[in-house]
Design an enzyme around this catalytic site. Structure first.
Site, mmCIF file in Angstrom:
data_model
loop_
_atom_site.group_PDB
_atom_site.id
_atom_site.type_symbol
_atom_site.label_atom_id
_atom_site.label_comp_id
_atom_site.label_asym_id
_atom_site.label_seq_id
_atom_site.Cartn_x
_atom_site.Cartn_y
_atom_site.Cartn_z
ATOM 1 C CB CYS A 1 -1.031 0.057 1.310
ATOM 2 S SG CYS A 1 -1.832 1.628 1.347
ATOM 3 C CG ASP B 1 -2.189 14.510 -5.034
ATOM 4 O OD1 ASP B 1 -3.293 13.905 -4.532
ATOM 5 O OD2 ASP B 1 -1.662 14.191 -5.880
ATOM 6 N N GLY C 1 -13.511 6.953 -8.536
ATOM 7 C CA GLY C 1 -12.187 7.438 -8.970
ATOM 8 C C GLY C 1 -11.344 7.227 -7.897
ATOM 9 C CG HIS D 1 -6.834 8.911 -0.142
ATOM 10 N ND1 HIS D 1 -7.071 7.848 -0.462
ATOM 11 C CD2 HIS D 1 -6.996 9.923 -1.200
ATOM 12 C CE1 HIS D 1 -7.243 7.803 -1.957
ATOM 13 N NE2 HIS D 1 -7.350 9.122 -2.246
ATOM 14 C CG HIS E 1 -4.612 -0.546 4.952
ATOM 15 N ND1 HIS E 1 -3.955 0.211 3.876
ATOM 16 C CD2 HIS E 1 -5.557 -1.270 4.397
ATOM 17 C CE1 HIS E 1 -4.567 -0.238 2.756
ATOM 18 N NE2 HIS E 1 -5.465 -1.205 3.054
HETATM 19 P P1 5GP Z 1 -7.636 8.813 -5.323
HETATM 20 O O1 5GP Z 1 -7.863 8.906 -6.709
HETATM 21 O O2 5GP Z 1 -7.329 7.289 -4.934
HETATM 22 O O3 5GP Z 1 -8.875 9.625 -4.558
HETATM 23 O O4 5GP Z 1 -6.305 9.630 -5.157
HETATM 24 C C1 5GP Z 1 -4.982 9.539 -5.047
HETATM 25 C C2 5GP Z 1 -4.127 10.485 -4.938
HETATM 26 O O5 5GP Z 1 -2.699 10.176 -4.386
HETATM 27 C C3 5GP Z 1 -3.926 11.319 -6.319
HETATM 28 O O6 5GP Z 1 -4.352 12.464 -6.328
HETATM 29 C C4 5GP Z 1 -2.211 11.180 -6.633
HETATM 30 O O7 5GP Z 1 -1.929 11.967 -7.289
HETATM 31 C C5 5GP Z 1 -1.904 10.851 -5.293
HETATM 32 N N1 5GP Z 1 -0.781 10.014 -5.165
HETATM 33 C C6 5GP Z 1 -0.479 8.659 -5.590
HETATM 34 N N2 5GP Z 1 0.866 8.397 -5.237
HETATM 35 C C7 5GP Z 1 1.325 9.335 -4.515
HETATM 36 C C8 5GP Z 1 2.592 9.361 -3.986
HETATM 37 O O8 5GP Z 1 3.581 8.464 -4.004
HETATM 38 N N3 5GP Z 1 2.921 10.464 -3.214
HETATM 39 C C9 5GP Z 1 1.829 11.433 -3.314
HETATM 40 N N4 5GP Z 1 2.319 12.735 -2.303
HETATM 41 N N5 5GP Z 1 0.848 11.350 -3.741
HETATM 42 C C10 5GP Z 1 0.479 10.403 -4.488
HETATM 43 ZN ZN ZN Z 2 -2.371 1.456 3.617
#
Ligand code: 5GP
Ligand code: ZN
Length: 110
Positions: A4, A30, A91, A98, A46
């Site tokens: 994860c 982000d 999405g 989060h 988690h």
């Molecule tokens: P979701 O689409 O799951 O709601 O959003 C996941 C978010 O996590 C996305 O906006 C993506 O840019 C961010 N994200 C994914 N991997 C990483 C990472 O390794 N580091 C950071 N800081 N953000 C991440």
């Molecule tokens: Zn996790």
């Protein structure tokens, strides 16, 4: 949880730009921001998504962190958005609960 990405950020196994951390919650910028301020607020436990939360305490801890974070960058005065995505059609790309905290202008899509 193994494999994860957010658990790895929580455990400092991969770097991130951490802007808030307490016993229960971490928040970092982000990596691919869609707004001038785009912070992810993440419980250290988690949990898959919002529908899997089974205690008010978790939500209170997240809300506390959001209030602390938004005090430090003026968002508490200017206003902001909080978004959480759930599941494939919602999405959600990262399967660890989060909250996207978005402030300032929305950035043009690239
Ligand atoms: P979701 O689409 O799951 O709601 O959003 C996941 C978010 O996590 C996305 O906006 C993506 O840019 C961010 N994200 C994914 N991997 C990483 C990472 O390794 N580091 C950071 N800081 N953000 C991440
Ligand atoms: Zn996790």
């Amino acid at each position: 949880m193994e494999d994860c990405i957010f658990c790895k950020i929580i455990n400092k196994e991969i770097p991130s730009s951490i802007i808030y951390e307490d016993e229960n919650v971490i928040a970092f910028n982000d990596i691919n921001p869609i707004a001038k301020i785009h912070i992810l607020v993440v419980p250290k436990k988690h949990i898959l998504d919002l529908t899997c939360v089974d205690s008010d305490e978790t939500l209170n801890q997240i809300n506390y962190a959001i209030k602390e974070i938004t005090k430090t960058n003026g968002m508490d005065k200017d206003g902001f958005r909080v978004i959480t995505n759930i599941g494939k059609n919602g999405g959600q790309a990262v399967p660890h609960l989060h909250f996207h905290v978005l402030g300032g202008e929305i950035l043009p899509t690239r």
